[in-house]
Design a protein around this motif. Structure first.
Motif, PDB file in Angstrom:
ATOM      1  N   PRO A  93      10.722  37.561  57.819  1.00 54.68           N
ATOM      2  CA  PRO A  93      11.326  38.895  57.944  1.00 54.68           C
ATOM      3  C   PRO A  93      12.815  38.910  57.610  1.00 54.68           C
ATOM      4  N   ASN A  94      13.483  37.770  57.690  1.00 55.89           N
ATOM      5  CA  ASN A  94      14.908  37.672  57.358  1.00 55.89           C
ATOM      6  C   ASN A  94      15.146  36.976  56.025  1.00 55.89           C
ATOM      7  N   GLY A  95      14.090  36.890  55.219  1.00 61.67           N
ATOM      8  CA  GLY A  95      14.181  36.163  53.967  1.00 61.67           C
ATOM      9  C   GLY A  95      13.880  34.693  54.187  1.00 61.67           C
ATOM     10  N   ILE A  96      13.582  33.984  53.108  1.00 65.93           N
ATOM     11  CA  ILE A  96      13.292  32.556  53.224  1.00 65.93           C
ATOM     12  C   ILE A  96      14.586  31.818  53.548  1.00 65.93           C
ATOM     13  N   GLY A  97      14.588  31.122  54.658  1.00 63.56           N
ATOM     14  CA  GLY A  97      15.787  30.428  55.100  1.00 63.56           C
ATOM     15  C   GLY A  97      16.689  31.264  55.979  1.00 63.56           C
ATOM     16  N   GLY A  98      16.330  32.524  56.171  1.00 63.07           N
ATOM     17  CA  GLY A  98      17.186  33.427  56.933  1.00 63.07           C
ATOM     18  C   GLY A  98      17.284  33.101  58.403  1.00 63.07           C
ATOM     19  N   ASP A  99      16.238  32.490  58.965  1.00 59.54           N
ATOM     20  CA  ASP A  99      16.259  32.174  60.393  1.00 59.54           C
ATOM     21  C   ASP A  99      17.196  31.008  60.727  1.00 59.54           C
ATOM     22  N   SER A 100      17.661  30.296  59.707  1.00 61.25           N
ATOM     23  CA  SER A 100      18.594  29.193  59.960  1.00 61.25           C
ATOM     24  C   SER A 100      19.946  29.702  60.443  1.00 61.25           C
ATOM     25  N   GLY A 101      20.267  30.941  60.097  1.00 58.97           N
ATOM     26  CA  GLY A 101      21.572  31.488  60.452  1.00 58.97           C
ATOM     27  C   GLY A 101      22.694  31.066  59.519  1.00 58.97           C
ATOM     28  N   VAL A 102      22.380  30.252  58.499  1.00 65.17           N
ATOM     29  CA  VAL A 102      23.431  29.802  57.578  1.00 65.17           C
ATOM     30  C   VAL A 102      23.127  30.160  56.129  1.00 65.17           C
ATOM     31  N   LEU A 103      22.061  30.893  55.867  1.00 61.69           N
ATOM     32  CA  LEU A 103      21.775  31.327  54.503  1.00 61.69           C
ATOM     33  C   LEU A 103      22.905  32.232  54.019  1.00 61.69           C
ATOM     34  N   GLY A 104      23.519  31.878  52.922  1.00 61.45           N
ATOM     35  CA  GLY A 104      24.666  32.616  52.389  1.00 61.45           C
ATOM     36  C   GLY A 104      26.001  32.155  52.933  1.00 61.45           C
ATOM     37  N   ARG A 105      25.983  31.333  53.974  1.00 64.01           N
ATOM     38  CA  ARG A 105      27.217  30.882  54.627  1.00 64.01           C
ATOM     39  C   ARG A 105      27.797  29.647  53.919  1.00 64.01           C
ATOM     40  N   TYR A 106      29.025  29.321  54.313  1.00 59.08           N
ATOM     41  CA  TYR A 106      29.747  28.166  53.771  1.00 59.08           C
ATOM     42  C   TYR A 106      29.956  28.282  52.258  1.00 59.08           C
ATOM     43  N   LEU A 107      30.039  29.502  51.783  1.00 60.13           N
ATOM     44  CA  LEU A 107      30.409  29.736  50.393  1.00 60.13           C
ATOM     45  C   LEU A 107      31.836  29.257  50.168  1.00 60.13           C
ATOM     46  N   HIS A 108      32.066  28.455  49.139  1.00 59.44           N
ATOM     47  CA  HIS A 108      33.439  28.085  48.809  1.00 59.44           C
ATOM     48  C   HIS A 108      33.584  27.744  47.330  1.00 59.44           C
ATOM     49  N   ASP A 109      34.761  28.066  46.811  1.00 58.54           N
ATOM     50  CA  ASP A 109      35.106  27.869  45.410  1.00 58.54           C
ATOM     51  C   ASP A 109      36.219  26.830  45.331  1.00 58.54           C
ATOM     52  N   SER A 110      36.424  26.254  44.155  1.00 58.05           N
ATOM     53  CA  SER A 110      37.584  25.388  43.961  1.00 58.05           C
ATOM     54  C   SER A 110      38.868  26.201  44.080  1.00 58.05           C
ATOM     55  N   THR A 111      39.921  25.542  44.534  1.00 57.86           N
ATOM     56  CA  THR A 111      41.243  26.153  44.486  1.00 57.86           C
ATOM     57  C   THR A 111      41.792  26.030  43.070  1.00 57.86           C
ATOM     58  N   GLY A 112      42.732  26.893  42.730  1.00 57.84           N
ATOM     59  CA  GLY A 112      43.333  26.829  41.402  1.00 57.84           C
ATOM     60  C   GLY A 112      44.720  27.429  41.387  1.00 57.84           C
ATOM     61  N   ALA A 113      45.657  26.736  40.762  1.00 57.32           N
ATOM     62  CA  ALA A 113      47.010  27.244  40.549  1.00 57.32           C
ATOM     63  C   ALA A 113      47.533  26.605  39.272  1.00 57.32           C
ATOM     64  N   SER A 114      48.568  27.202  38.655  1.00 58.42           N
ATOM     65  CA  SER A 114      49.030  26.701  37.364  1.00 58.42           C
ATOM     66  C   SER A 114      50.522  26.946  37.176  1.00 58.42           C
ATOM     67  N   ARG A 115      51.082  26.277  36.178  1.00 56.70           N
ATOM     68  CA  ARG A 115      52.484  26.444  35.793  1.00 56.70           C
ATOM     69  C   ARG A 115      52.623  25.998  34.343  1.00 56.70           C
ATOM     70  N   SER A 116      53.609  26.520  33.647  1.00 57.54           N
ATOM     71  CA  SER A 116      53.813  26.139  32.254  1.00 57.54           C
ATOM     72  C   SER A 116      55.291  25.976  31.961  1.00 57.54           C
ATOM     73  N   GLY A 117      55.563  25.362  30.824  1.00 59.72           N
ATOM     74  CA  GLY A 117      56.933  25.152  30.376  1.00 59.72           C
ATOM     75  C   GLY A 117      56.965  25.037  28.874  1.00 59.72           C
ATOM     76  N   ILE A 118      58.159  24.909  28.340  1.00 54.52           N
ATOM     77  CA  ILE A 118      58.327  24.769  26.903  1.00 54.52           C
ATOM     78  C   ILE A 118      59.231  23.571  26.637  1.00 54.52           C
ATOM     79  N   LEU A 119      58.834  22.730  25.698  1.00 53.42           N
ATOM     80  CA  LEU A 119      59.532  21.481  25.420  1.00 53.42           C
ATOM     81  C   LEU A 119      60.456  21.644  24.199  1.00 53.42           C
ATOM     82  N   PRO A 120      61.765  21.695  24.402  1.00 54.23           N
ATOM     83  CA  PRO A 120      62.684  21.785  23.257  1.00 54.23           C
ATOM     84  C   PRO A 120      62.504  20.641  22.272  1.00 54.23           C
ATOM     85  N   ALA A 121      62.080  19.464  22.769  1.00 53.97           N
ATOM     86  CA  ALA A 121      61.878  18.320  21.880  1.00 53.97           C
ATOM     87  C   ALA A 121      60.793  18.585  20.841  1.00 53.97           C
ATOM     88  N   LEU A 122      59.955  19.585  21.076  1.00 55.11           N
ATOM     89  CA  LEU A 122      58.877  19.908  20.141  1.00 55.11           C
ATOM     90  C   LEU A 122      59.166  21.156  19.317  1.00 55.11           C
TER      91      LEU A 122
END
Length: 580
Positions: free
Chosen positions: A311-340
Motif C-alpha cells: 500500500p505504500n509502494g514497494i519498499g515503502g514500509d522501510s521508512g527510507v524509500l526516497g531518503r538519504y538522497l545526496h549529490d556531489s558537491t561542486g565549486a569552481s574558480r578560473s584565472g588567466i595566465l599572462p605567460a600564455l
C-alpha cells in the motif's frame, strides 16, 4: 530488434527499466547468459554513428543557435544530452523552500552519452566512512566485494590512467594516458608549490584498441557529443546495442514506466508503461524486474508501485524509500595566465576531458569538515563554443594599449580580433567534486497533488546542504586560489564567500545523485540487501546509483557498472537455483 510500442502477451525472463550505465550493463550480462530481456527506455534510440544522431565534428554554424543550448539540450545544441533539468510535461516540485534540480536523460544510453567519462573506483575507505568519521552508515559490502567487478569493467570498457599506489584511489587495468597539455603543465607548477598532487586522469576513452567493434580515440576533444567510432564509453554503443546483436534483447523506446506490477504473493510480474507515441498504457510480463532508471526515477517507480500487498509502494514500509538522497558537491574558480598570452597555435585537443586531475590528498581528521573532493582542470585551445568571443572580450582589460593603459571591452574590427586571439588559450579553470554526507532529511517523495502529462504522480524534493558541505566548498575555494596564484595566474571573478556558500552548486547540478533506495542488512533501515535485491520483493532489483549508501569523492559511474555486473551475476545464480 527495436519494437514499436504495442501490447504483447510475450513474457520475458527479465525486464530492465532504463538503458544507462546500470541498465546497459545488466542488459549485456543477463542476455549473454541466455535470458530473454526487454529494455524499456523513456527516450528514443540513439547511435552517434548514424548521420541523424551525429553531432561530432559539426561546426557551430551548422546550428541555428550557433551551438547554444536549448531546454532539452542544456549543454549545447551539439552535446549528446537529450533531456535536462526542466522538461515539458515532466515536472517535479520542491518542498519548504529547499532546492534540488533534477536532471533527466531521455535517450538510449542515458547520461553516459555526454558525461565527462571520469572513471574512478571507490576506495576501501569509501565503503566504511561511518566507521571512520561516525557520520552516516557503512555499506554492507566492501571494496574487496567489488574489486573483481571493477577489474572486469576496466577490461571490458577500457580506461586510461597510471598506477600510483594510492590506497583510497585504487589502481586498475589502465590504457596509456594522453600527455598533459600546456595549460595543465602550468597548473601543475602551481599545485607542486602547494604540495597538492596532480596525476594523469582516469577516463573511459580508448587510447589503444581493445576489440574489433570499437575504434580508437582520434583526439577531437568532443566526447561530450558521443563518439561516432565508439572510442569513448556510452552505454548504448558499448552495452545495449551489442547485447541486442548477440542475445535476445528487445528495446522498447518512448516508454514511460508507471509502476512495477505485482501479484497477490507480492512477486513482481512485470511493468506498466505509457507509450509516448499513442499515450496508451501497456503491460509487459517477466520473471524478474530490474530498475536502472536513475536513482530518483527508480525510487519514483517503486513509490508508485502501490497494491494491496504494497500500500505504500514497494519498499515503502522501510521508512527510507526516497531518503538519504545526496549529490556531489561542486565549486569552481578560473584565472588567466599572462605567460600564455599570444601563444603559438597548434592542435592540442586531446580527449574530451582532463588529462590530469588531483585526487583527494588530505586527512580529514586535521580539517573542520568530513569527506573529501577531487579537482578537475580545464583550459587550452579547443574549438570555441557559443559565447566564447564575448568572454574573451570581457578579459581585454588584462591587456595594455599603446599607452600602457588597460584596454576596455566592447571594441570592434581588426584590433578586437587581434586581442581575442592574444587571450585565447590563456584561460584556465578548475572545479572540485566532493562527497556530501547522506542525511535522512534529504529526500524525494511523491507529490500528492501533481502528475506529469502521462498521468504519473511526480516527485517532490526536500534538500539542504549542511555545514560539512559548506566548509568543504570553502576549502575548495582557498585551494583553487592558492594553485592559480602559484601558477602565475590572474584570478578572474570575485572569490565566493559565505553569502553564496562559497560558490557551492545547487544540489542536483552536478548530476551525481545517489542513495534513494539504499542497500543494507536491516530491512528497517534499507530498501535493498547487499545484492541490490528488494527486501520486500525478491525478484525486483535496482542497478543504478539508488543503492549507494554513500557517495565518494569520485564520480559514481564506474561503481554503478561494477554493482550492476555483480547484481546481474547474482540474478543468474538465483534463477538457476530457482530461488526467484
Amino acid at each position: 530488434m527495436s519494437l514499436q510500442i504495442k501490447s504483447t502477451t510475450e513474457a520475458y525472463d527479465v525486464i530492465i527499466v532504463g538503458s544507462g550505465a546500470g541498465g546497459g550493463m545488466a542488459s549485456k550480462i543477463l542476455s549473454e547468459a541466455g535470458l530473454t530481456v526487454a529494455v524499456v527506455e523513456a527516450g528514443g534510440d540513439f547511435d552517434p554513428a548514424k548521420e541523424e544522431d551525429r553531432t561530432q565534428l559539426r561546426p557551430p554554424w551548422e546550428s541555428p543557435r550557433r551551438g547554444a543550448g536549448t531546454q532539452i539540450r542544456p549543454f549545447g545544441d551539439f552535446d549528446a544530452a537529450i533531456g535536462g533539468w526542466e522538461m515539458e510535461g515532466e515536472p517535479y516540485t520542491r518542498k519548504n523552500g529547499t532546492q534540488f534540480d533534477w536532471f533527466r536523460s531521455r535517450m538510449v544510453g542515458g547520461r553516459t552519452n555526454h558525461w565527462g567519462r571520469i572513471s574512478l573506483r571507490f576506495g576501501p575507505n569509501d565503503f566504511k566512512r561511518a566507521s571512520i568519521d561516525g557520520l552516516g552508515d557503512d555499506w554492507p559490502i566492501g571494496y574487496d566485494d567489488l574489486k573483481p567487478y571493477y577489474d572486469k569493467v576496466d577490461q571490458l570498457i577500457g580506461v586510461f590512467g597510471s598506477k600510483e599506489g594510492i590506497y583510497n584511489e585504487p589502481d586498475g587495468f589502465f590504457l596509456p594516458p594522453p600527455k598533459p597539455r600546456l595549460h595543465e603543465l602550468f597548473i601543475k607548477k602551481g599545485a607542486d608549490k602547494a604540495n597538492i598532487p596532480m596525476i594523469p586522469g582516469r577516463l573511459s576513452m580508448l587510447t589503444r584498441p581493445i576489440n574489433n567493434e570499437r575504434g580508437v580515440c582520434f583526439f577531437c576533444r568532443q566526447c561530450n557529443r558521443a563518439c561516432q567510432v565508439y572510442a569513448d564509453f556510452s552505454a548504448g554503443t558499448c552495452l545495449v546495442h551489442p547485447a541486442m546483436k548477440k542475445g535476445k534483447v528487445d528495446l522498447y523506446t518512448h516508454s514511460m514506466v508507471r509502476k512495477v506490477t505485482t501479484n497477490e504473493e507480492g512477486k513482481a510480474t512485470g511493468v506498466s508503461f505509457v507509450s509516448k507515441q499513442d499515450m496508451k498504457e501497456y503491460k509487459l510480463r517477466s520473471r524478474v524486474v530490474v530498475l536502472g532508471a536513475s536513482a530518483c526515477e527508480s525510487a519514483r517507480i517503486m513509490m508508485n508501485s502501490k497494491s494491496k500487498t504494497y500500500p505504500n509502494g514497494i519498499g515503502g514500509d522501510s521508512g527510507v524509500l526516497g531518503r538519504y538522497l545526496h549529490d556531489s558537491t561542486g565549486a569552481s574558480r578560473s584565472g588567466i595566465l599572462p605567460a600564455l598570452f599570444g601563444r603559438d597555435r597548434y592542435n592540442e585537443d586531446g580527449v574530451g576531458g582532463m588529462h590530469m586531475y588531483t585526487p583527494w590528498w588530505l586527512d580529514n581528521q586535521k580539517l573542520d569538515f568530513a569527506r573529501g573532493y577531487h579537482i578537475e582542470y580545464g583550459g587550452g585551445m579547443s574549438q570555441p563554443g557559443y559565447g566564447e568571443g564575448s568572454g574573451m572580450d570581457s578579459m581585454r582589460k588584462y591587456l595594455k594599449d599603446e599607452f600602457g593603459n588597460p584596454k576596455e571591452g566592447g571594441g570592434y574590427g581588426e584590433g578586437l580580433k587581434k586581442d581575442v586571439r592574444t587571450l585565447y588559450g590563456a584561460r584556465i579553470g578548475m572545479a572540485g567534486r566532493g562527497e556530501s554526507v547522506p542525511r535522512y532529511d534529504n529526500y524525494c517523495e511523491i507529490d500528492p497533488d501533481t502528475v506529469d502529462k502521462y498521468g504519473i504522480p511526480v516527485l517532490r524534493f526536500h534538500y539542504n546542504w549542511t555545514d560539512q558541505e559548506i566548509k568543504q566548498a570553502k576549502h575548495m575555494q582557498d585551494t583553487f586560489e592558492e594553485i592559480l596564484t602559484n601558477a602565475g595566474a590572474i584570478l578572474l571573478g570575485k572569490k565566493q564567500g559565505p553569502e553564496t556558500q562559497y560558490g557551492l552548486a545547487a544540489p542536483g547540478r552536478i548530476i551525481h545523485e545517489v542513495g534513494t533506495v539504499r542497500m543494507g542488512n536491516d530491512p528497517k533501515t534499507s530498501v535493498l540487501n547487499s545484492n541490490c535485491q528488494s527486501h520486500d520483493c525478491d525478484n525486483l532489483f535496482v542497478v543504478d546509483a539508488g543503492p549507494f549508501v554513500s557517495q565518494a569523492d569520485k564520480n559514481p559511474t564506474w561503481t554503478i557498472l561494477a554493482l550492476s555486473w555483480r547484481t546481474s551475476d547474482y540474478i543468474i545464480d538465483q534463477l538457476k537455483k530457482k530461488n526467484i
